[in-house]
Design an enzyme around this catalytic site. Structure first.
Site, PDB file in Angstrom:
ATOM      1  N   SER A  13      -3.847  11.567  -3.979  1.00  0.00           N
ATOM      2  CA  SER A  13      -3.850  11.846  -5.420  1.00  0.00           C
ATOM      3  C   SER A  13      -3.405  10.980  -6.384  1.00  0.00           C
ATOM      4  O   SER A  13      -3.663  10.890  -7.513  1.00  0.00           O
ATOM      5  CB  SER A  13      -2.951  13.167  -5.863  1.00  0.00           C
ATOM      6  N   ARG A  62       1.563  -2.275  16.749  1.00  0.00           N
ATOM      7  CA  ARG A  62       1.507  -2.067  15.282  1.00  0.00           C
ATOM      8  C   ARG A  62       1.057  -3.369  14.845  1.00  0.00           C
ATOM      9  O   ARG A  62       0.593  -3.641  13.805  1.00  0.00           O
ATOM     10  CB  ARG A  62       3.195  -1.819  15.065  1.00  0.00           C
ATOM     11  N   LEU A  90       5.405  -0.988   8.175  1.00  0.00           N
ATOM     12  CA  LEU A  90       4.594  -2.078   8.243  1.00  0.00           C
ATOM     13  C   LEU A  90       5.281  -3.307   8.709  1.00  0.00           C
ATOM     14  O   LEU A  90       6.458  -3.276   8.563  1.00  0.00           O
ATOM     15  CB  LEU A  90       4.245  -2.615   6.470  1.00  0.00           C
ATOM     16  N   ASN A 104       4.623   0.290  -3.854  1.00  0.00           N
ATOM     17  CA  ASN A 104       4.454   1.529  -3.032  1.00  0.00           C
ATOM     18  C   ASN A 104       5.323   2.346  -4.125  1.00  0.00           C
ATOM     19  O   ASN A 104       5.919   2.100  -4.914  1.00  0.00           O
ATOM     20  CB  ASN A 104       5.383   1.256  -1.996  1.00  0.00           C
ATOM     21  N   HIS A 106       7.178   6.028  -3.806  1.00  0.00           N
ATOM     22  CA  HIS A 106       7.999   6.829  -2.965  1.00  0.00           C
ATOM     23  C   HIS A 106       8.742   8.003  -3.895  1.00  0.00           C
ATOM     24  O   HIS A 106       9.216   7.844  -5.153  1.00  0.00           O
ATOM     25  CB  HIS A 106       9.391   5.867  -2.458  1.00  0.00           C
ATOM     26  N   LEU A 141      11.935  -0.803   4.855  1.00  0.00           N
ATOM     27  CA  LEU A 141      11.257   0.475   4.423  1.00  0.00           C
ATOM     28  C   LEU A 141      11.850   0.965   3.097  1.00  0.00           C
ATOM     29  O   LEU A 141      13.107   1.275   3.001  1.00  0.00           O
ATOM     30  CB  LEU A 141      11.188   1.431   5.662  1.00  0.00           C
ATOM     31  N   ASP A 142      10.883   1.335   2.152  1.00  0.00           N
ATOM     32  CA  ASP A 142      11.525   1.873   0.863  1.00  0.00           C
ATOM     33  C   ASP A 142      12.491   1.251   0.270  1.00  0.00           C
ATOM     34  O   ASP A 142      13.325   1.989  -0.477  1.00  0.00           O
ATOM     35  CB  ASP A 142      11.678   3.265   1.154  1.00  0.00           C
ATOM     36  N   GLU A 171       4.646  11.544 -10.591  1.00  0.00           N
ATOM     37  CA  GLU A 171       4.148  10.099  -9.958  1.00  0.00           C
ATOM     38  C   GLU A 171       2.880   9.790 -10.370  1.00  0.00           C
ATOM     39  O   GLU A 171       2.535   8.661 -10.667  1.00  0.00           O
ATOM     40  CB  GLU A 171       3.909  10.503  -8.444  1.00  0.00           C
TER      41      GLU A 171
HETATM   42  C1  GRF Z   1       3.366  11.070  -2.462  1.00  0.00           C
HETATM   43  O1  GRF Z   1       4.392  11.998  -2.801  1.00  0.00           O
HETATM   44  C2  GRF Z   1       4.045   9.785  -2.543  1.00  0.00           C
HETATM   45  O2  GRF Z   1       5.061   9.486  -3.500  1.00  0.00           O
HETATM   46  C3  GRF Z   1       4.378   9.478  -0.990  1.00  0.00           C
HETATM   47  O3  GRF Z   1       3.309  10.359  -0.397  1.00  0.00           O
HETATM   48  C4  GRF Z   1       2.861  11.326  -1.371  1.00  0.00           C
HETATM   49  C5  GRF Z   1       1.296  11.220  -1.395  1.00  0.00           C
HETATM   50  O4  GRF Z   1       0.541  11.796  -1.857  1.00  0.00           O
HETATM   51  N1  GRF Z   1       4.580   8.233  -0.798  1.00  0.00           N
HETATM   52  P1  GRF Z   1      -0.974  11.548  -2.272  1.00  0.00           P
HETATM   53  O5  GRF Z   1      -1.637  11.232  -1.023  1.00  0.00           O
HETATM   54  O6  GRF Z   1      -0.893  10.351  -3.283  1.00  0.00           O
HETATM   55  O7  GRF Z   1      -1.586  12.780  -3.029  1.00  0.00           O
END
Ligand code: GRF
Length: 198
Positions: A13, A62, A90, A104, A106, A141-142, A171
């Protein structure tokens, strides 16, 4: 025209929000998923966007997967790589390759709650605010320089799902805004800080 490659693992999404933002001066050159059946892949293909499924289970390590992923990405010579629900840890070599040009999103207010189950953890911790973070990707990570955050209130009767539903709305607004700022050259990384010009 700036070329963007978006990596997904599922629903996609956020990828959809970025595509639908139709950022001028930018083109989504490809959408790549490590899960062949990711719903977002079908959506992107239906928009006429080139898609690649690179099943991580087909790779022995990996490192092997990341080398293949890098080759697939670099086939589109991207200016920006966008992780949008890309559920893979990664390798440092991979993240180094795209330093300063990989973002990214999060679903927490980093540095709180890196990793998984962020909404549940925010509820358990008693947070009154939750939210999301767009950051540049580094080997950790993050972590990595934070470009933008959006906060939402945590309500007394929230469940992880209801909180997630409130955060994902933000988001979808935040990510295209920051991708546009990157495309327009308005993001400047300064250590862990990111200056965003108006
Ligand atoms: C989102 O909440 C994003 O922040 C996290 O995973 C989810 C992905 O949702 N990393 P989508 O695939 O973008 O709908």
């Amino acid at each position: 025209m700036k070329q963007i490659v978006i990596l997904i693992s599922g629903r996609g999404s956020n990828m959809q929000a970025i595509v639908e933002a139709k950022i001028s001066g930018a083109q989504v050159a490809a959408v790549i998923s490590n899960r062949p059946n990711a719903a977002g892949l079908a959506w992107a293909a239906a928009q006429g966007i080139p898609t690649i499924a690179l099943d991580h289970k087909q790779y022995a390590s990996r490192e092997d997967f990341d080398v293949a992923l890098q080759a697939a990405i670099d086939g589109f010579s991207p200016d920006l790589v966008v992780l949008a629900g890309f559920m893979r840890i990664l390798t440092p070599a991979f993240t180094r390759q795209y330093e300063g040009r990989m973002l990214n999103i999060h679903p927490s207010l980093l540095p709180a709650f890196p990793g998984l189950q962020t909404h549940q953890r925010a509820l358990e911790a008693g947070c009154k605010l939750a939210g999301c973070t767009v950051h540049f990707v580094t080997a950790e990570l993050d972590h990595g320089p934070i470009a933008a955050q959006a906060a939402v209130p945590v309500l007394d009767d929230d469940t992880p799902d209801s909180l997630a539903a409130r955060v994902i709305v933000e988001e979808h607004l935040l990510y295209p805004t920051i991708v546009r700022a990157f495309v327009e050259g308005r993001l400047q990384i300064d250590g862990l800080r990111v200056h965003v010009q108006d």
